[in-house]
Design a protein around this motif. Sequence first.
Motif, short mmCIF file in Angstrom:
data_model
loop_
_atom_site.label_atom_id
_atom_site.label_comp_id
_atom_site.label_asym_id
_atom_site.label_seq_id
_atom_site.Cartn_x
_atom_site.Cartn_y
_atom_site.Cartn_z
N ASP A 37 0.84 -1.23 -0.03
CA ASP A 37 -0.04 -0.17 0.03
C ASP A 37 0.83 1.29 0.25
O ASP A 37 0.45 2.36 -0.55
N TYR A 38 1.96 1.31 0.59
CA TYR A 38 2.74 2.31 0.82
C TYR A 38 4.34 2.09 0.19
O TYR A 38 5.22 2.26 1.35
N PRO A 39 4.55 1.91 -0.85
CA PRO A 39 6.08 1.21 -1.25
C PRO A 39 6.92 2.12 -0.96
O PRO A 39 7.87 2.02 -0.29
N SER A 40 6.74 3.69 -1.28
CA SER A 40 7.56 4.59 -1.12
C SER A 40 8.30 4.61 0.35
O SER A 40 9.32 5.10 0.57
N LYS A 41 7.41 4.42 1.20
CA LYS A 41 7.90 4.46 2.60
C LYS A 41 8.83 3.58 3.02
O LYS A 41 9.68 3.88 4.10
N TYR A 42 8.88 2.43 2.33
CA TYR A 42 10.05 1.37 2.55
C TYR A 42 11.02 1.39 1.43
O TYR A 42 11.82 0.50 1.33
N GLY A 43 11.17 2.47 0.73
CA GLY A 43 12.04 2.50 -0.36
C GLY A 43 11.92 1.85 -1.62
O GLY A 43 12.64 1.49 -2.40
N PHE A 44 10.61 1.43 -1.93
CA PHE A 44 10.30 0.82 -3.26
C PHE A 44 9.66 1.93 -4.13
O PHE A 44 8.75 2.82 -3.46
N GLU A 45 9.69 1.43 -5.44
CA GLU A 45 8.80 2.36 -6.43
C GLU A 45 7.44 1.69 -6.51
O GLU A 45 6.26 2.59 -7.09
N GLU A 46 7.27 0.32 -6.80
CA GLU A 46 6.17 -0.19 -6.98
C GLU A 46 5.69 -1.46 -5.91
O GLU A 46 6.58 -2.12 -5.41
N GLY A 47 4.44 -1.55 -5.23
CA GLY A 47 4.09 -2.39 -4.49
C GLY A 47 3.18 -3.39 -4.98
O GLY A 47 2.89 -4.19 -4.37
N LYS A 48 2.60 -3.05 -5.96
CA LYS A 48 1.28 -3.84 -6.54
C LYS A 48 2.07 -4.95 -7.78
O LYS A 48 1.33 -5.93 -8.09
N THR A 49 2.69 -4.34 -8.67
CA THR A 49 3.06 -5.02 -9.93
C THR A 49 4.21 -5.65 -9.60
O THR A 49 5.22 -5.10 -9.06
N ALA A 50 4.61 -6.95 -10.07
CA ALA A 50 5.57 -7.79 -9.79
C ALA A 50 6.73 -7.62 -10.71
O ALA A 50 6.43 -6.95 -11.68
N CYS A 51 7.96 -7.54 -10.30
CA CYS A 51 9.26 -7.49 -11.16
C CYS A 51 8.91 -8.23 -12.36
O CYS A 51 9.28 -7.90 -13.64
N CYS A 52 8.80 -9.45 -12.44
CA CYS A 52 8.73 -10.38 -13.35
C CYS A 52 7.40 -11.11 -13.47
O CYS A 52 6.77 -11.75 -12.38
N GLY A 53 6.81 -11.32 -14.73
CA GLY A 53 5.64 -12.03 -14.98
C GLY A 53 4.75 -11.53 -15.92
O GLY A 53 5.50 -10.54 -17.13
N THR A 54 3.70 -11.93 -16.29
CA THR A 54 2.93 -11.53 -17.26
C THR A 54 1.37 -11.05 -16.86
O THR A 54 0.92 -11.46 -15.90
N GLY A 55 0.67 -10.43 -17.74
CA GLY A 55 -0.68 -9.97 -17.37
C GLY A 55 -0.68 -8.75 -16.53
O GLY A 55 0.02 -8.18 -16.12
N LYS A 56 -2.12 -8.63 -15.88
CA LYS A 56 -2.29 -7.61 -15.26
C LYS A 56 -1.39 -7.82 -13.83
O LYS A 56 -1.32 -8.62 -13.29
N PHE A 57 -0.67 -6.78 -13.61
CA PHE A 57 0.10 -6.59 -12.45
C PHE A 57 1.37 -7.51 -12.49
O PHE A 57 2.05 -7.95 -11.72
#
Length: 119
Positions: A37-57
Motif C-alpha cells: 500500500d505504501y511502497p515509497s515509505k519502504y524504499g520501493f517504487e512499486e508495491g502492486k506490480t511484480a518485477c517479473c511475470g505477465t498479465g495485469k500486475f
Amino acid sequence: MMHNRALVQVLRELEVQLPGFKYSLYDFYTSLQQRIDYPSKYGFEEGKTACCGTGKFRGLYSCGGTRDVKEYELCKNVNEYVFWDSAHPTEKAYWQIADEMWNYSSYGSHSIKELFHLS
C-alpha cells in the motif's frame, strides 16, 4: 487476520498458564500489506506490480518462460519492487521483514532478538 487474532488470544492464555512462557509473534500479513500500500515509505517504487511475470500486475506466474505461458516481462531494477513474481516478495522486501522480525515485537510479544537475550 482472524488467525492472528485467535493466535494472540491463545498465546496470552498460555502466558498465564505457564510461568516464564515467552513467545515471538510477527504479523507478516500487515507488514507485507504496508509495503504493498505504501511502497515509497519502504524504499520501493512499486508495491502492486511484480518485477517479473505477465498479465495485469505481472500477476501470471510465467517468469522465465518455463510455465505454460511463455511470455513474460522483466523489470529493470528488482530493488524498486516489493514482489519478484506473483507470489514471492523480493530479496529487499524479505531483508526488511527479517530485520523487523529480529528487532521488533507485535501483539505484545517479544522480538526474536529479545528471546535470545532472555535465555
